[in-house]
Design an enzyme around this catalytic site. Structure first.
Site, PDB file in Angstrom:
ATOM      1  N   LEU A  69      -6.217   0.051   4.714  1.00  0.00           N
ATOM      2  CA  LEU A  69      -6.649  -0.274   3.624  1.00  0.00           C
ATOM      3  C   LEU A  69      -5.736  -1.973   3.248  1.00  0.00           C
ATOM      4  O   LEU A  69      -6.392  -2.490   2.663  1.00  0.00           O
ATOM      5  CB  LEU A  69      -5.715   0.667   2.485  1.00  0.00           C
ATOM      6  CG  LEU A  69      -6.835   2.268   2.721  1.00  0.00           C
ATOM      7  CD1 LEU A  69      -6.114   3.051   1.890  1.00  0.00           C
ATOM      8  CD2 LEU A  69      -8.484   1.770   2.194  1.00  0.00           C
ATOM      9  N   VAL A  82       0.903  -1.072   0.029  1.00  0.00           N
ATOM     10  CA  VAL A  82      -0.467   0.035   0.096  1.00  0.00           C
ATOM     11  C   VAL A  82       0.988   0.920   0.077  1.00  0.00           C
ATOM     12  O   VAL A  82       1.967   1.204   0.925  1.00  0.00           O
ATOM     13  CB  VAL A  82      -0.727  -0.049   1.411  1.00  0.00           C
ATOM     14  CG1 VAL A  82      -1.574   1.348   1.401  1.00  0.00           C
ATOM     15  CG2 VAL A  82      -1.650  -1.403   1.271  1.00  0.00           C
ATOM     16  N   TYR A  92      -0.546 -10.443   9.781  1.00  0.00           N
ATOM     17  CA  TYR A  92      -1.689 -11.548   9.404  1.00  0.00           C
ATOM     18  C   TYR A  92      -2.229 -12.191  10.416  1.00  0.00           C
ATOM     19  O   TYR A  92      -2.981 -13.291   9.748  1.00  0.00           O
ATOM     20  CB  TYR A  92      -0.477 -12.025   8.320  1.00  0.00           C
ATOM     21  CG  TYR A  92      -0.125 -11.031   7.165  1.00  0.00           C
ATOM     22  CD1 TYR A  92      -0.793 -11.125   6.903  1.00  0.00           C
ATOM     23  CD2 TYR A  92       0.724 -10.687   6.872  1.00  0.00           C
ATOM     24  CE1 TYR A  92      -0.722 -10.209   4.703  1.00  0.00           C
ATOM     25  CE2 TYR A  92       1.798 -10.478   5.738  1.00  0.00           C
ATOM     26  CZ  TYR A  92       0.415 -10.106   5.032  1.00  0.00           C
ATOM     27  OH  TYR A  92       0.291  -9.166   3.859  1.00  0.00           O
TER      28      TYR A  92
END
Length: 255
Positions: A203, A194, A235
């Site tokens: 995002l 990003v 994650y």
């Protein structure tokens, strides 16, 4: 680290971004967007060298498949995390685009951050984004090949529309993730990035979650990725796990 996601259910594609008036208009849109923007999920259209560890997603439900068993379509086993909420609980629609953030600007125009499946992303625009996040430059011909041979390419696009919800004034690539797959059991997510100017807004999480949902809708139930140590917790927060059942990622490098 190598991360893996196994659901309890039974690297880039080439794209080219629409050119707009230029970076200054996109930057202005960003300032207006995050001054008053709101996070939303809105379906716009529907269309069909550090050590590494292995991670997988254990989902809610009555089964969780072992990593190697899942790779070859084996039988599930009982899950120890049956009550843990998971992405596959709500796969949602299969959209071309999702508006993640939307904001009105003082001149009546609007700015959006759009999650897009497929479409056109050029190797040049992707590499410019890679440079912005500090990744080493790669040969454009190889980037084009990686895009063209990916199973899925998902992008985040900053879109500016003229006043009254009219024509698109500009679009710029601000995020990307792609996946390779055997089209049956397994997929690996690559190149999650990003634009630094847009980080910290959720995002990246939306990008990965939508990519995972897309793969699950295609009945790809064993999903892996690689992650630097500094983003492992990011994650894990989406359900990925390290070294499922002791499985390790193995690497061979040329001399």
């Amino acid at each position: 680290k190598m991360l893996s996601l196994s659901s309890p259910a039974g690297s880039r594609v080439q794209t080219s971004s629409s050119a707009g008036p230029g970076p200054s208009s996109c930057l202005d849109a960003r300032v207006q967007l995050f001054a008053s923007g709101r996070l939303l999920i809105h379906s716009v259209a529907r269309r069909n060298s550090a050590p590494h560890e292995t991670y997988h997603l254990s989902g809610r439900g009555c089964v969780q498949r072992a990593f190697l068993t899942q790779m070859f379509g084996g039988k599930p086993k009982s899950s120890e995390k049956a009550n843990t909420p998971s992405l596959e609980d709500d796969l949602g629609p299969d959209p071309d685009e999702l508006v993640l953030v939307e904001s009105a600007r003082p001149d009546g125009s609007s700015a959006q951050i759009v999650f897009r499946l497929g479409g056109t992303v050029t190797a040049d625009s992707l590499e410019k984004l890679c440079v912005k996040v500090g990744w080493p430059a790669r040969p454009l011909a190889k980037v084009e090949a990686a895009l063209a041979n990916s199973f899925i390419v998902a992008s985040l696009v900053l879109r500016v529309r003229r006043a009254g919800g009219g024509e698109v004034e500009s679009e710029a690539l601000v995020g990307l993730a792609r996946a390779t797959s055997d089209h049956a059991f397994n997929a690996t997510i690559w190149d999650v990035l990003v634009d630094p100017e847009y980080q910290g807004q959720g995002l990246g999480k939306a990008l990965v979650e939508q990519m995972v949902r897309c793969l699950l809708r295609k009945d790809i139930s064993n999903i892996t990725l690689f992650a630097d140590a500094k983003v492992v917790d990011f994650y894990k927060g989406m359900g990925f796990e390290a070294d499922p059942e002791g499985i390790k990622g193995m690497f061979w490098y040329p001399r």
